[in-house]
Design a protein around this motif. Structure first.
Motif, PDB file in Angstrom:
ATOM      1  N   GLY A   1       0.780  -1.112  -0.035  1.00  0.00           N
ATOM      2  CA  GLY A   1       0.009   0.073   0.145  1.00  0.00           C
ATOM      3  C   GLY A   1       0.690   1.282   0.048  1.00  0.00           C
ATOM      4  O   GLY A   1       0.459   2.249  -0.476  1.00  0.00           O
ATOM      5  N   ASP A   2       1.913   1.329   0.508  1.00  0.00           N
ATOM      6  CA  ASP A   2       2.827   2.288   0.621  1.00  0.00           C
ATOM      7  C   ASP A   2       3.729   2.457  -0.294  1.00  0.00           C
ATOM      8  O   ASP A   2       4.458   1.404  -1.063  1.00  0.00           O
ATOM      9  CB  ASP A   2       3.756   2.191   1.951  1.00  0.00           C
ATOM     10  CG  ASP A   2       4.639   3.587   2.072  1.00  0.00           C
ATOM     11  OD1 ASP A   2       4.194   4.523   2.668  1.00  0.00           O
ATOM     12  OD2 ASP A   2       5.981   3.371   1.499  1.00  0.00           O
ATOM     13  N   THR A   3       3.846   3.537  -1.257  1.00  0.00           N
ATOM     14  CA  THR A   3       4.546   3.704  -2.265  1.00  0.00           C
ATOM     15  C   THR A   3       6.146   3.517  -2.094  1.00  0.00           C
ATOM     16  O   THR A   3       6.807   2.717  -3.061  1.00  0.00           O
ATOM     17  CB  THR A   3       4.465   4.892  -3.223  1.00  0.00           C
ATOM     18  OG1 THR A   3       4.704   6.150  -2.567  1.00  0.00           O
ATOM     19  CG2 THR A   3       2.792   5.040  -3.582  1.00  0.00           C
ATOM     20  N   THR A   4       6.670   3.930  -0.955  1.00  0.00           N
ATOM     21  CA  THR A   4       7.973   3.824  -0.766  1.00  0.00           C
ATOM     22  C   THR A   4       8.445   2.593  -0.556  1.00  0.00           C
ATOM     23  O   THR A   4       9.460   1.690  -1.089  1.00  0.00           O
ATOM     24  CB  THR A   4       8.559   4.827   0.436  1.00  0.00           C
ATOM     25  OG1 THR A   4       8.257   5.947   0.186  1.00  0.00           O
ATOM     26  CG2 THR A   4      10.035   4.555   0.696  1.00  0.00           C
ATOM     27  N   ILE A   5       7.488   1.739   0.094  1.00  0.00           N
ATOM     28  CA  ILE A   5       7.735   0.319   0.343  1.00  0.00           C
ATOM     29  C   ILE A   5       7.670  -0.617  -0.807  1.00  0.00           C
ATOM     30  O   ILE A   5       8.589  -1.342  -1.233  1.00  0.00           O
ATOM     31  CB  ILE A   5       7.026  -0.549   1.398  1.00  0.00           C
ATOM     32  CG1 ILE A   5       7.299   0.339   3.109  1.00  0.00           C
ATOM     33  CG2 ILE A   5       7.194  -2.000   1.618  1.00  0.00           C
ATOM     34  CD1 ILE A   5       6.355   0.230   3.991  1.00  0.00           C
ATOM     35  N   LYS A   6       6.669  -0.208  -1.881  1.00  0.00           N
ATOM     36  CA  LYS A   6       6.427  -0.928  -2.985  1.00  0.00           C
ATOM     37  C   LYS A   6       7.814  -0.826  -3.828  1.00  0.00           C
ATOM     38  O   LYS A   6       8.105  -1.488  -4.457  1.00  0.00           O
ATOM     39  CB  LYS A   6       5.339  -0.304  -3.543  1.00  0.00           C
ATOM     40  CG  LYS A   6       4.812  -0.704  -5.080  1.00  0.00           C
ATOM     41  CD  LYS A   6       3.836  -0.336  -5.647  1.00  0.00           C
ATOM     42  CE  LYS A   6       3.155  -1.062  -6.799  1.00  0.00           C
ATOM     43  NZ  LYS A   6       2.026  -1.023  -6.999  1.00  0.00           N
ATOM     44  N   GLN A   7       8.209   0.514  -3.876  1.00  0.00           N
ATOM     45  CA  GLN A   7       9.668   0.893  -4.714  1.00  0.00           C
ATOM     46  C   GLN A   7      10.654  -0.018  -4.224  1.00  0.00           C
ATOM     47  O   GLN A   7      11.554  -0.552  -5.021  1.00  0.00           O
ATOM     48  CB  GLN A   7       9.575   2.376  -4.770  1.00  0.00           C
ATOM     49  CG  GLN A   7      10.847   2.438  -5.752  1.00  0.00           C
ATOM     50  CD  GLN A   7      10.419   2.237  -7.180  1.00  0.00           C
ATOM     51  OE1 GLN A   7       9.214   2.773  -7.623  1.00  0.00           O
ATOM     52  NE2 GLN A   7      11.277   1.646  -7.922  1.00  0.00           N
ATOM     53  N   ALA A   8      10.947  -0.083  -2.747  1.00  0.00           N
ATOM     54  CA  ALA A   8      11.980  -0.725  -2.129  1.00  0.00           C
ATOM     55  C   ALA A   8      11.868  -2.285  -2.720  1.00  0.00           C
ATOM     56  O   ALA A   8      12.883  -2.981  -2.978  1.00  0.00           O
ATOM     57  CB  ALA A   8      11.861  -0.606  -0.921  1.00  0.00           C
TER      58      ALA A   8
END
Length: 124
Positions: free
Chosen positions: A75-82
Motif C-alpha cells: 500500500g505504501d509507495t516507498t515500500i513498494k518501490q523498495a
C-alpha cells in the motif's frame, strides 16, 4: 568469503522491525511488520548458499518472485518501490560458478540491506 555474518543480519532485521513497530498500528502499513523478517530470511538464505551456485540461483529467483508479489500488494509507495528495486537487482545477478555466486550473494545482501533501510525509514 566476506559475507555479512548471520548474527549481524538478524540484529539489523530486529532493529528495523522494532522501528517499524513504533508507529501506531493503524498508521503503519502491514509491510512494516512483514518485510523485515522476510527480507532478513532471504539475506540469510543468500549467505548460507553463497558457495553453491545452483542453490543461490534458486534462492535469488524465488526471492525476486516473492518480492514482486509483495510489491504488487504493498500500500505504501516507498515500500513498494523498495520491493521492486530489490527484485530488479536480484534479477540482474549473473550466477554461473562459485566465484560469481559469492560475488552475487554479497551484492544481494548489500541490496537487501539497503532495501531494509528504505523500508525502515518509510515505517518510522
Amino acid at each position: 568469503m566476506r559475507l555479512i555474518p548471520y548474527a549481524a543480519l538478524m540484529v539489523a532485521t530486529v532493529a528495523l522491525a522494532s522501528s517499524c513497530g513504533s508507529s501506531p498500528a493503524s498508521a503503519a502499513p502491514k509491510e512494516c511488520n512483514e518485510a523485515p523478517p522476510l527480507i532478513g530470511e532471504k539475506l540469510s538464505a543468500f549467505s548460507s548458499s553463497a558457495e553453491d551456485p545452483a542453490k543461490l540461483k534458486k534462492a535469488v529467483s524465488g526471492a525476486a518472485t516473492e518480492l514482486e508479489t509483495m510489491a504488487a500488494a504493498a500500500g505504501d509507495t516507498t515500500i513498494k518501490q523498495a520491493f521492486q528495486d530489490f527484485a530488479a537487482e536480484l534479477k540482474q545477478l549473473k550466477i554461473t560458478n562459485k566465484k560469481s555466486a559469492i560475488a552475487g550473494a554479497q551484492k544481494a545482501i548489500a541490496d537487501g540491506t539497503a532495501s531494509l533501510k528504505k523500508i525502515g525509514e518509510a515505517c518510522a
